[in-house]
Design a protein around this motif. Structure first.
Motif, PDB file in Angstrom:
ATOM      1  N   PRO A 136       9.987  -3.394  13.548  1.00  0.00           N
ATOM      2  CA  PRO A 136       9.334  -2.117  13.245  1.00  0.00           C
ATOM      3  C   PRO A 136      10.110  -1.308  12.219  1.00  0.00           C
ATOM      4  O   PRO A 136      11.307  -1.509  12.038  1.00  0.00           O
ATOM      5  CB  PRO A 136       9.310  -1.391  14.600  1.00  0.00           C
ATOM      6  N   GLU A 137       9.419  -0.383  11.551  1.00  0.00           N
ATOM      7  CA  GLU A 137      10.086   0.385  10.490  1.00  0.00           C
ATOM      8  C   GLU A 137      11.157   1.307  11.068  1.00  0.00           C
ATOM      9  O   GLU A 137      12.144   1.603  10.418  1.00  0.00           O
ATOM     10  CB  GLU A 137       9.083   1.131   9.606  1.00  0.00           C
ATOM     11  N   ASP A 138      10.971   1.743  12.325  1.00  0.00           N
ATOM     12  CA  ASP A 138      11.983   2.630  12.916  1.00  0.00           C
ATOM     13  C   ASP A 138      13.046   1.847  13.710  1.00  0.00           C
ATOM     14  O   ASP A 138      13.815   2.427  14.462  1.00  0.00           O
ATOM     15  CB  ASP A 138      11.328   3.711  13.786  1.00  0.00           C
ATOM     16  N   GLY A 196       0.847  -1.190   0.000  1.00  0.00           N
ATOM     17  CA  GLY A 196       0.000   0.000   0.000  1.00  0.00           C
ATOM     18  C   GLY A 196       0.873   1.226   0.000  1.00  0.00           C
ATOM     19  O   GLY A 196       2.043   1.158   0.348  1.00  0.00           O
ATOM     20  N   ARG A 197       0.253   2.330  -0.388  1.00  0.00           N
ATOM     21  CA  ARG A 197       1.016   3.580  -0.481  1.00  0.00           C
ATOM     22  C   ARG A 197       1.359   4.115   0.898  1.00  0.00           C
ATOM     23  O   ARG A 197       0.847   3.653   1.916  1.00  0.00           O
ATOM     24  CB  ARG A 197       0.183   4.617  -1.220  1.00  0.00           C
ATOM     25  N   ASN A 198       2.149   5.147   0.887  1.00  0.00           N
ATOM     26  CA  ASN A 198       2.417   5.980   2.042  1.00  0.00           C
ATOM     27  C   ASN A 198       1.153   6.300   2.818  1.00  0.00           C
ATOM     28  O   ASN A 198       0.198   6.822   2.246  1.00  0.00           O
ATOM     29  CB  ASN A 198       2.892   7.336   1.490  1.00  0.00           C
ATOM     30  N   GLY A 199       1.144   5.977   4.097  1.00  0.00           N
ATOM     31  CA  GLY A 199      -0.006   6.359   4.918  1.00  0.00           C
ATOM     32  C   GLY A 199      -1.228   5.482   4.753  1.00  0.00           C
ATOM     33  O   GLY A 199      -2.297   5.779   5.285  1.00  0.00           O
ATOM     34  N   ALA A 200      -1.095   4.379   4.024  1.00  0.00           N
ATOM     35  CA  ALA A 200      -2.249   3.504   3.777  1.00  0.00           C
ATOM     36  C   ALA A 200      -2.691   2.757   5.035  1.00  0.00           C
ATOM     37  O   ALA A 200      -3.868   2.423   5.188  1.00  0.00           O
ATOM     38  CB  ALA A 200      -1.909   2.493   2.683  1.00  0.00           C
ATOM     39  N   GLY A 201      -1.722   2.480   5.930  1.00  0.00           N
ATOM     40  CA  GLY A 201      -2.071   1.771   7.161  1.00  0.00           C
ATOM     41  C   GLY A 201      -1.299   0.480   7.374  1.00  0.00           C
ATOM     42  O   GLY A 201      -1.657  -0.334   8.238  1.00  0.00           O
ATOM     43  N   LYS A 202      -0.218   0.280   6.625  1.00  0.00           N
ATOM     44  CA  LYS A 202       0.578  -0.948   6.768  1.00  0.00           C
ATOM     45  C   LYS A 202       1.188  -1.042   8.160  1.00  0.00           C
ATOM     46  O   LYS A 202       1.063  -2.063   8.848  1.00  0.00           O
ATOM     47  CB  LYS A 202       1.703  -0.975   5.706  1.00  0.00           C
ATOM     48  N   SER A 203       1.883   0.030   8.573  1.00  0.00           N
ATOM     49  CA  SER A 203       2.524   0.002   9.897  1.00  0.00           C
ATOM     50  C   SER A 203       1.480  -0.083  10.998  1.00  0.00           C
ATOM     51  O   SER A 203       1.682  -0.786  11.994  1.00  0.00           O
ATOM     52  CB  SER A 203       3.375   1.252  10.113  1.00  0.00           C
ATOM     53  N   THR A 204       0.381   0.622  10.826  1.00  0.00           N
ATOM     54  CA  THR A 204      -0.660   0.588  11.856  1.00  0.00           C
ATOM     55  C   THR A 204      -1.211  -0.832  12.004  1.00  0.00           C
ATOM     56  O   THR A 204      -1.457  -1.291  13.122  1.00  0.00           O
ATOM     57  CB  THR A 204      -1.790   1.580  11.515  1.00  0.00           C
ATOM     58  N   ASP A 238       8.308  -4.732   8.796  1.00  0.00           N
ATOM     59  CA  ASP A 238       7.753  -3.477   8.301  1.00  0.00           C
ATOM     60  C   ASP A 238       8.764  -2.734   7.438  1.00  0.00           C
ATOM     61  O   ASP A 238       9.712  -2.135   7.939  1.00  0.00           O
ATOM     62  CB  ASP A 238       7.292  -2.598   9.472  1.00  0.00           C
ATOM     63  N   GLU A 239       8.542  -2.782   6.141  1.00  0.00           N
ATOM     64  CA  GLU A 239       9.395  -2.124   5.132  1.00  0.00           C
ATOM     65  C   GLU A 239      10.882  -2.317   5.403  1.00  0.00           C
ATOM     66  O   GLU A 239      11.637  -1.353   5.576  1.00  0.00           O
ATOM     67  CB  GLU A 239       9.057  -0.632   5.039  1.00  0.00           C
ATOM     68  N   PRO A 240      11.324  -3.575   5.426  1.00  0.00           N
ATOM     69  CA  PRO A 240      12.725  -3.840   5.747  1.00  0.00           C
ATOM     70  C   PRO A 240      13.708  -3.280   4.735  1.00  0.00           C
ATOM     71  O   PRO A 240      14.871  -3.079   5.058  1.00  0.00           O
ATOM     72  CB  PRO A 240      12.793  -5.379   5.774  1.00  0.00           C
ATOM     73  N   GLU A 263       5.332  -3.529   2.539  1.00  0.00           N
ATOM     74  CA  GLU A 263       6.172  -2.886   1.537  1.00  0.00           C
ATOM     75  C   GLU A 263       5.372  -1.880   0.721  1.00  0.00           C
ATOM     76  O   GLU A 263       4.176  -2.061   0.512  1.00  0.00           O
ATOM     77  CB  GLU A 263       6.729  -3.942   0.552  1.00  0.00           C
ATOM     78  N   GLN A 264       6.048  -0.858   0.245  1.00  0.00           N
ATOM     79  CA  GLN A 264       5.452   0.000  -0.779  1.00  0.00           C
ATOM     80  C   GLN A 264       5.849  -0.507  -2.147  1.00  0.00           C
ATOM     81  O   GLN A 264       5.208  -0.203  -3.143  1.00  0.00           O
ATOM     82  CB  GLN A 264       5.989   1.432  -0.630  1.00  0.00           C
ATOM     83  N   ASN A 265       6.917  -1.269  -2.166  1.00  0.00           N
ATOM     84  CA  ASN A 265       7.566  -1.670  -3.400  1.00  0.00           C
ATOM     85  C   ASN A 265       7.135  -3.082  -3.816  1.00  0.00           C
ATOM     86  O   ASN A 265       7.610  -4.077  -3.273  1.00  0.00           O
ATOM     87  CB  ASN A 265       9.087  -1.609  -3.146  1.00  0.00           C
TER      88      ASN A 265
HETATM   89  N1  LIG Z   1       1.494   8.237  15.651  1.00  0.00           N
HETATM   90  C1  LIG Z   1       0.528   8.629  14.841  1.00  0.00           C
HETATM   91  N2  LIG Z   1      -0.347   9.602  15.212  1.00  0.00           N
HETATM   92  C2  LIG Z   1      -1.345  10.009  14.397  1.00  0.00           C
HETATM   93  N3  LIG Z   1      -1.584   9.488  13.184  1.00  0.00           N
HETATM   94  C3  LIG Z   1      -0.748   8.531  12.752  1.00  0.00           C
HETATM   95  C4  LIG Z   1       0.334   8.054  13.545  1.00  0.00           C
HETATM   96  N4  LIG Z   1       0.992   7.103  12.857  1.00  0.00           N
HETATM   97  C5  LIG Z   1       0.329   6.982  11.686  1.00  0.00           C
HETATM   98  N5  LIG Z   1      -0.712   7.840  11.610  1.00  0.00           N
HETATM   99  C6  LIG Z   1      -1.671   7.982  10.497  1.00  0.00           C
HETATM  100  O1  LIG Z   1      -2.278   6.724  10.266  1.00  0.00           O
HETATM  101  C7  LIG Z   1      -2.427   6.486   8.860  1.00  0.00           C
HETATM  102  C8  LIG Z   1      -1.725   5.175   8.520  1.00  0.00           C
HETATM  103  O2  LIG Z   1      -0.326   5.337   8.729  1.00  0.00           O
HETATM  104  P1  LIG Z   1       0.712   4.136   8.658  1.00  0.00           P
HETATM  105  O3  LIG Z   1       1.960   4.600   9.298  1.00  0.00           O
HETATM  106  O4  LIG Z   1       0.076   2.914   9.189  1.00  0.00           O
HETATM  107  O5  LIG Z   1       0.888   4.005   7.082  1.00  0.00           O
HETATM  108  P2  LIG Z   1       1.919   3.106   6.259  1.00  0.00           P
HETATM  109  O6  LIG Z   1       1.104   2.366   5.263  1.00  0.00           O
HETATM  110  O7  LIG Z   1       2.776   2.334   7.165  1.00  0.00           O
HETATM  111  O8  LIG Z   1       2.782   4.219   5.485  1.00  0.00           O
HETATM  112  P3  LIG Z   1       4.357   4.245   5.116  1.00  0.00           P
HETATM  113  O9  LIG Z   1       4.496   3.443   3.863  1.00  0.00           O
HETATM  114  O10 LIG Z   1       4.628   5.690   4.872  1.00  0.00           O
HETATM  115  O11 LIG Z   1       5.122   3.680   6.261  1.00  0.00           O
HETATM  116  C9  LIG Z   1      -1.858   7.697   8.171  1.00  0.00           C
HETATM  117  O12 LIG Z   1      -2.921   8.553   7.843  1.00  0.00           O
HETATM  118  C10 LIG Z   1      -0.962   8.317   9.206  1.00  0.00           C
HETATM  119  O13 LIG Z   1      -0.874   9.707   9.024  1.00  0.00           O
END
Ligand SMILES: Nc1ncnc2c1ncn2[C@@H]1O[C@H](COP(=O)(O)OP(=O)(O)OP(=O)(O)O)[C@@H](O)[C@H]1O
Ligand SMILES: [Mg+2]
Length: 241
Positions: free
Chosen positions: A90-92, A42-50, A166-168, A198-200
């Motif tokens: 984790p990604e960080d 999924g793209r940036n901010g899609a919710g993968k890490s969440t 997470d995005e290794p 992954e985004q890739n």
């Molecule tokens: N700590 C946080 N506080 C508030 N909103 C957050 C936080 N972390 C993520 N978000 C929001 O939750 C949504 C999902 O973010 P997430 O980090 O899960 O995306 P992602 O798919 O992992 O993106 P990326 O590829 O950039 O890592 C986004 O809209 C993001 O802005």
């Protein structure tokens, strides 16, 4: 009686998660079977890490279920979820900067859920040979790629039933991306159950068996990685390809 093989290793269903008042996951779902590598794209901010943080218990899931080998783990604290068999990279990265490589690894050592200790120090060094000569080096003195290897090694030391990566490959040099890819391929060959965020898409081809695409916090595609690669509409709509 249900056949053991029919129970998915990890089953996420209807997951909602929020950061304060801002909702990030809306009924997210995915299933991983034992021995399978699932790409979570999924793209940036899609919710993968969440999604990964919610599974690992780091972000609370407001609704839905997270079943690990059929057992509900949603709502448990992160250490209990780790003990139940979820290994999270984790990604960080979050390695201990003031501890040596070997101490970063040893601090994470634990038996698997069935008491197995397949992953010990020697075997982690065999798997990640780059780390062996760095064993006395402080975590904070490692390069990004070396830190990424260390986070993978640390997760393996916990003998996880499922490995969440997470995005290794993010931010690494092409050679390190290649090495991380080789490691995932080896783990896959060993029958490790892996979720690879992954985004890739290109990085996941040849590594993942199946793929889930996430967009705005929900699952918009589930299929084989080859099906996804052949689906230009989905790729164009939800991935940056
Ligand atoms: N700590 C946080 N506080 C508030 N909103 C957050 C936080 N972390 C993520 N978000 C929001 O939750 C949504 C999902 O973010 P997430 O980090 O899960 O995306 P992602 O798919 O992992 O993106 P990326 O590829 O950039 O890592 C986004 O809209 C993001 O802005
Ligand atoms: Mg992310």
């Amino acid at each position: 009686m249900k056949q053991a093989a029919a129970v998915p290793m990890l089953e996420v269903e209807g997951l909602d998660a929020c950061y304060g008042t801002s909702q990030a996951l809306f009924g997210m779902s995915l299933t991983v079977h034992a021995g399978e590598t699932l790409a979570l794209l999924g793209r940036n901010g899609a919710g993968k890490s969440t999604t990964m943080k919610a599974v690992a218990g780091i972000v609370p899931a407001r609704a839905g279920s997270i079943r690990l080998r059929g057992t509900e783990i949603r709502g448990r604290p992160p250490h209990a979820i780790a003990r139940a068999g979820i290994g999270f990279v984790p990604e960080d990265r979050q390695i201990f900067a003031d501890l040596s490589v070997v101490d970063n690894l040893l601090i994470a050592a634990k038996a698997g859920v069935d008491g197995e200790r397949n992953w010990r120090l020697e075997r982690v060094y065999e798997m990640l040979p780059l780390l062996a000569p760095l064993r006395s080096r402080l975590g904070g003195q490692l390069s990004g790629g070396e830190q990424q290897m260390l986070t993978v090694g640390r997760a393996l030391m916990g003998n996880p039933a499922v490995l969440l990566l997470d995005e290794p490959s993010e931010g690494l040099s092409p050679i390190m991306v290649q090495r991380i890819g080789d490691i995932i391929e080896t783990l896959r060959g060993l029958g490790t159950t892996i979720v690879l965020a992954e985004q890739n898409l290109h990085f996941c081809l040849g590594l993942a068996h199946r793929a889930v695409v996430i967009d705005r916090g929900c699952n918009v595609f589930t299929g084989s990685i080859d099906e996804l690669n052949a689906d230009d509409a989905v790729k164009k709509r939800y991935l940056s390809v």
